[in-house]
Design an enzyme around this catalytic site. Structure first.
Site, PDB file in Angstrom:
ATOM      1  N   GLN A 149       0.835  -1.213   0.000  1.00 18.40           N
ATOM      2  CA  GLN A 149       0.000   0.000   0.000  1.00 18.40           C
ATOM      3  C   GLN A 149       0.867   1.259   0.000  1.00 18.40           C
ATOM      4  O   GLN A 149       0.461   2.297  -0.522  1.00 18.40           O
ATOM      5  CB  GLN A 149      -0.932   0.019   1.219  1.00 18.40           C
ATOM      6  CG  GLN A 149      -2.049  -1.009   1.174  1.00 18.40           C
ATOM      7  CD  GLN A 149      -1.659  -2.297   1.871  1.00 18.40           C
ATOM      8  OE1 GLN A 149      -0.471  -2.645   1.950  1.00 18.40           O
ATOM      9  NE2 GLN A 149      -2.638  -3.025   2.372  1.00 18.40           N
ATOM     10  N   ASP A 170      -6.530   1.908  12.292  1.00 22.77           N
ATOM     11  CA  ASP A 170      -7.739   1.147  11.948  1.00 22.77           C
ATOM     12  C   ASP A 170      -8.689   1.030  13.119  1.00 22.77           C
ATOM     13  O   ASP A 170      -9.903   0.882  12.947  1.00 22.77           O
ATOM     14  CB  ASP A 170      -7.360  -0.231  11.427  1.00 22.77           C
ATOM     15  CG  ASP A 170      -6.712  -0.098  10.060  1.00 22.77           C
ATOM     16  OD1 ASP A 170      -5.489   0.150  10.005  1.00 22.77           O
ATOM     17  OD2 ASP A 170      -7.446  -0.160   9.060  1.00 22.77           O
TER      18      ASP A 170
HETATM   19  O1  MRU Z   1      -5.477  -3.469   4.940  1.00 23.87           O
HETATM   20  P1  MRU Z   1      -5.698  -2.018   4.636  1.00 23.87           P
HETATM   21  O2  MRU Z   1      -4.955  -1.557   3.422  1.00 23.87           O
HETATM   22  O3  MRU Z   1      -7.154  -1.644   4.635  1.00 23.87           O
HETATM   23  O4  MRU Z   1      -5.048  -1.298   5.878  1.00 23.87           O
HETATM   24  C1  MRU Z   1      -5.079   0.087   5.941  1.00 23.87           C
HETATM   25  C2  MRU Z   1      -4.246   0.623   7.015  1.00 23.87           C
HETATM   26  O5  MRU Z   1      -3.739  -0.040   7.875  1.00 23.87           O
HETATM   27  C3  MRU Z   1      -4.148   2.075   7.031  1.00 23.87           C
HETATM   28  O6  MRU Z   1      -2.882   2.480   7.431  1.00 23.87           O
HETATM   29  C4  MRU Z   1      -5.210   2.518   8.003  1.00 23.87           C
HETATM   30  O7  MRU Z   1      -6.465   2.045   7.571  1.00 23.87           O
HETATM   31  C5  MRU Z   1      -5.286   3.920   8.171  1.00 23.87           C
HETATM   32  S1  MRU Z   1      -6.390   4.513   6.991  1.00 23.87           S
HETATM   33  C6  MRU Z   1      -6.472   6.147   6.992  1.00 23.87           C
END
Ligand code: MRU
Length: 299
Positions: free
Chosen positions: A170, A211
């Protein structure tokens, strides 16, 4: 991300295809939206909540069973509390207007928290961020990346190191793409390069999203955040968590109570057995401050 009543349908930018292609994904049912969340076409805690809100409003427009729709959406991913928060927000009024207002409010919260977070930056700051907590992850503007944007606009940010964020990248795919679009100087690093760059004095602060934030401040975020927090403490570097109040879960007492998603090991390696915890919990004691739209809370 939007709900089109003529159809009706929910249209999402498919994050799995970024940065190579900008392709919309069209969801015709709440089950389609749930699948888009489960398979990470839409991801990031606030964005997952917004998608779920649109999914429920879509079910209402179609005259589908709302209990079934809510159940499918709630089962899509376990860790980001914004998903459950958004479904609760929509329960009494699952209309397109309510879903759009929730989306607007989340983006507004991002702008307010970013302004608070920018106060933590000194001129010339070299920041490190992890995963993607940008506009893609929040329905617009971004939480941690929003803080970087605001600091950049104020002339306080020199550059950003972006942890690539194994296994699904990501950081390398999404955060780098957003920083490139914003014209913010950045460099992607292998996750394992963070320690030595800290030791060399090349990182002034770390900023991440979240999260789920438990009542005591323990914070679940993308796997690898906890390692960065331990490293940051060793090197005397502040770690700031930037997230909207929709990510704060007062009903969860501590990080030990946060459900941690374990994803398919094939995302790590298709050749060997693998473990794939998607999130980790950073204890409040390792977090310098949590920044929400309400302000900076030092821990
Ligand atoms: O698995 P993901 O890509 O949904 O995880 C996202 C994250 O851990 C982000 O860093 C988190 O959601 C913060 S979003 C502003």
């Amino acid at each position: 991300m939007r709900l089109e009543e003529d159809g009706p349908r929910v249209v999402l930018l498919d994050q799995r295809r970024l940065p190579d292609e900008e392709v919309d994904l069209v969801c015709h049912t709440a089950a389609d939206v749930a699948e888009a969340i489960r398979t990470l076409a839409v991801r990031g805690a606030p964005a997952i909540g917004i998608a779920a809100a649109y999914g429920l409003a879509l079910a209402a427009l179609r005259g589908d069973d709302l209990g079934d729709a809510e159940q499918a959406l709630a089962a899509s991913r376990p860790t980001a509390v914004n998903l459950f928060w958004a479904l609760e927000q929509l329960r009494a009024d699952p209309t397109p207007e309510r879903a759009r207002a929730l989306h607007r409010d989340e983006v507004e919260r991002c702008k307010r928290m970013a302004a608070h977070a920018a106060e933590l930056f000194a001129p010339g700051t070299r920041a490190l961020t992890h995963c993607n907590a940008g506009g893609l992850a929040t329905g617009g503007y971004g939480s941690a990346v929003g803080a970087l944007r605001a600091a950049w606009e104020r002339g306080l940010l020199a550059s950003v190191l972006v942890g690539e964020t194994r296994p699904l990248l990501q950081g390398a795919r999404l955060t780098a793409w957003e920083l490139e679009q914003a014209g913010i100087p950045h460099a992607v690093i292998a996750d394992s390069a963070a320690a030595s760059l800290m030791a060399r004095g090349e990182i002034d602060l770390i900023v991440t999203g979240a999260d789920r934030i438990a009542a005591n401040g323990d914070t679940a975020n993308k796997i690898g955040t906890y390692s960065l927090a331990v490293l940051a403490r060793h090197h005397g570097i502040p770690l700031y968590v930037v997230a909207p109040t929709s990510t704060v879960d007062e009903a969860t007492a501590t990080g030990a109570d946060i459900p941690i998603e374990e994803r398919d090991g094939a995302e790590v390696t298709a050749r060997f057995p693998a473990r794939n915890p998607a999130f980790d919990v950073t204890p409040a004691a390792l977090i310098t401050a949590i920044v929400t739209e309400e302000g900076v809370r030092r821990l």
